[in-house]
Write a protein that holds these residues in place. Structure first.
Motif, PDB file in Angstrom:
ATOM      1  N   ARG A  79      16.463   9.483  23.295  1.00  0.00           N
ATOM      2  CA  ARG A  79      17.165   9.219  24.841  1.00  0.00           C
ATOM      3  C   ARG A  79      18.131   8.171  23.891  1.00  0.00           C
ATOM      4  O   ARG A  79      18.773   8.094  24.770  1.00  0.00           O
ATOM      5  CB  ARG A  79      16.079   9.072  25.313  1.00  0.00           C
ATOM      6  CG  ARG A  79      15.584  10.644  25.918  1.00  0.00           C
ATOM      7  CD  ARG A  79      14.695  10.379  27.060  1.00  0.00           C
ATOM      8  NE  ARG A  79      14.866  11.307  28.423  1.00  0.00           N
ATOM      9  CZ  ARG A  79      12.981  12.055  28.146  1.00  0.00           C
ATOM     10  NH1 ARG A  79      12.022  11.310  28.108  1.00  0.00           N
ATOM     11  NH2 ARG A  79      13.386  13.003  28.721  1.00  0.00           N
ATOM     12  N   TYR A  83      21.836   7.516  24.861  1.00  0.00           N
ATOM     13  CA  TYR A  83      22.352   6.657  25.458  1.00  0.00           C
ATOM     14  C   TYR A  83      23.297   5.905  25.190  1.00  0.00           C
ATOM     15  O   TYR A  83      24.253   6.113  25.290  1.00  0.00           O
ATOM     16  CB  TYR A  83      20.730   5.714  26.300  1.00  0.00           C
ATOM     17  CG  TYR A  83      21.722   4.801  27.277  1.00  0.00           C
ATOM     18  CD1 TYR A  83      22.009   5.163  28.206  1.00  0.00           C
ATOM     19  CD2 TYR A  83      21.497   3.547  27.069  1.00  0.00           C
ATOM     20  CE1 TYR A  83      21.770   4.500  29.153  1.00  0.00           C
ATOM     21  CE2 TYR A  83      21.960   3.108  28.051  1.00  0.00           C
ATOM     22  CZ  TYR A  83      22.389   3.038  28.998  1.00  0.00           C
ATOM     23  OH  TYR A  83      22.728   2.332  30.585  1.00  0.00           O
ATOM     24  N   SER A  86      26.150   8.017  25.059  1.00  0.00           N
ATOM     25  CA  SER A  86      26.832   8.479  26.382  1.00  0.00           C
ATOM     26  C   SER A  86      25.979   8.291  27.543  1.00  0.00           C
ATOM     27  O   SER A  86      24.986   9.100  28.134  1.00  0.00           O
ATOM     28  CB  SER A  86      27.508   9.577  26.601  1.00  0.00           C
ATOM     29  OG  SER A  86      27.983   9.609  27.345  1.00  0.00           O
ATOM     30  N   PRO A  87      25.710   6.873  27.935  1.00  0.00           N
ATOM     31  CA  PRO A  87      24.913   6.869  29.027  1.00  0.00           C
ATOM     32  C   PRO A  87      24.658   7.284  30.190  1.00  0.00           C
ATOM     33  O   PRO A  87      23.888   7.901  30.663  1.00  0.00           O
ATOM     34  CB  PRO A  87      25.641   5.350  29.880  1.00  0.00           C
ATOM     35  CG  PRO A  87      26.235   4.814  28.807  1.00  0.00           C
ATOM     36  CD  PRO A  87      26.722   5.454  27.985  1.00  0.00           C
ATOM     37  N   ASP A  88      25.471   8.797  30.338  1.00  0.00           N
ATOM     38  CA  ASP A  88      25.148   9.529  31.541  1.00  0.00           C
ATOM     39  C   ASP A  88      24.826  10.584  30.845  1.00  0.00           C
ATOM     40  O   ASP A  88      24.327  11.860  31.351  1.00  0.00           O
ATOM     41  CB  ASP A  88      26.782   9.950  32.188  1.00  0.00           C
ATOM     42  CG  ASP A  88      26.962   8.843  32.868  1.00  0.00           C
ATOM     43  OD1 ASP A  88      26.546   7.845  33.463  1.00  0.00           O
ATOM     44  OD2 ASP A  88      28.052   8.351  32.795  1.00  0.00           O
ATOM     45  N   MET A  89      24.878  10.676  29.343  1.00  0.00           N
ATOM     46  CA  MET A  89      24.172  11.893  28.754  1.00  0.00           C
ATOM     47  C   MET A  89      22.847  12.577  29.290  1.00  0.00           C
ATOM     48  O   MET A  89      21.535  11.682  28.660  1.00  0.00           O
ATOM     49  CB  MET A  89      24.518  12.098  27.261  1.00  0.00           C
ATOM     50  CG  MET A  89      24.630  12.760  26.392  1.00  0.00           C
ATOM     51  SD  MET A  89      25.082  13.179  24.992  1.00  0.00           S
ATOM     52  CE  MET A  89      23.406  13.457  23.661  1.00  0.00           C
ATOM     53  N   GLU A  90      22.409  13.614  29.549  1.00  0.00           N
ATOM     54  CA  GLU A  90      21.451  14.460  29.944  1.00  0.00           C
ATOM     55  C   GLU A  90      20.739  15.047  28.242  1.00  0.00           C
ATOM     56  O   GLU A  90      21.591  15.081  27.889  1.00  0.00           O
ATOM     57  CB  GLU A  90      21.334  15.298  30.625  1.00  0.00           C
ATOM     58  CG  GLU A  90      22.086  15.332  32.094  1.00  0.00           C
ATOM     59  CD  GLU A  90      20.643  14.959  32.802  1.00  0.00           C
ATOM     60  OE1 GLU A  90      19.261  16.120  32.575  1.00  0.00           O
ATOM     61  OE2 GLU A  90      20.316  14.823  33.986  1.00  0.00           O
TER      62      GLU A  90
END
Length: 163
Positions: A79, A83, A86-90
């Motif tokens: 994680r 992050y 890309s902070p928005d990546m799931e």
């Protein structure tokens, strides 16, 4: 170990009484384990739990605890790396669920007694955000396309089922 402790650990490790009697209680003296009634008597406290059985159950419990801790650390690390990219990546994390002992044993060198503890760890992983992917030997064999089976390839197959 008391009978209640034995029963609690058996349940935590996902063994039925029959499975525990056959797999956990197996030893050089009892290669196919013990009768279900003997295991039940241990749990009921009617007869003492043999030290070798208590030690085996505790070994499995400790393996489970260490595996869960390692899994938590790996998820946290993945994680953090995701992050950073890309902070928005799931982050999709998959864990294989082996519904049967036969499925578990499709990979060479696997110890039958580890099937249920692995199931216990897989369910725990759901609480850390993992998704269970049910193992399907036919689908997996087609996906494998003649490559040599391994834990790594099984992980890749499970991940491919997420997308």
């Amino acid at each position: 170990m008391t009978g209640t402790e034995l029963q609690s650990l058996r349940r935590l490790l996902f063994f039925t009484v029959q499975e525990a009697a056959a797999l956990v209680a197996s030893s050089p003296d009892y290669p196919t384990g013990v009768q279900k009634s003997i295991w039940t008597q241990w749990e009921e406290g009617a007869i003492p739990v043999p030290d070798c059985v208590a030690e085996h159950v505790l070994h499995l419990y400790i393996w489970r605890a260490h595996t869960i801790k390692a899994f938590q650390a790996a998820i946290a690390d993945a994680r953090q790396r995701a992050y950073a990219e890309s902070p928005d990546m799931e982050l999709d994390i998959s864990v294989i669920w082996y519904a049967t002992l036969d499925d578990w044993l499709t990979l060479n060198e696997r110890d039958p007694v580890m099937w249920r503890p692995q199931c216990s760890v897989a369910v725990e992983a759901v609480f850390f955000g993992a998704h269970l992917v049910k193992f399907d030997s036919l689908t997996y064999a087609r996906w494998l396309r003649g490559r040599v089976d391994s834990e790594v390839l099984r992980g890749e197959w499970a991940a491919s089922k997420m997308g």
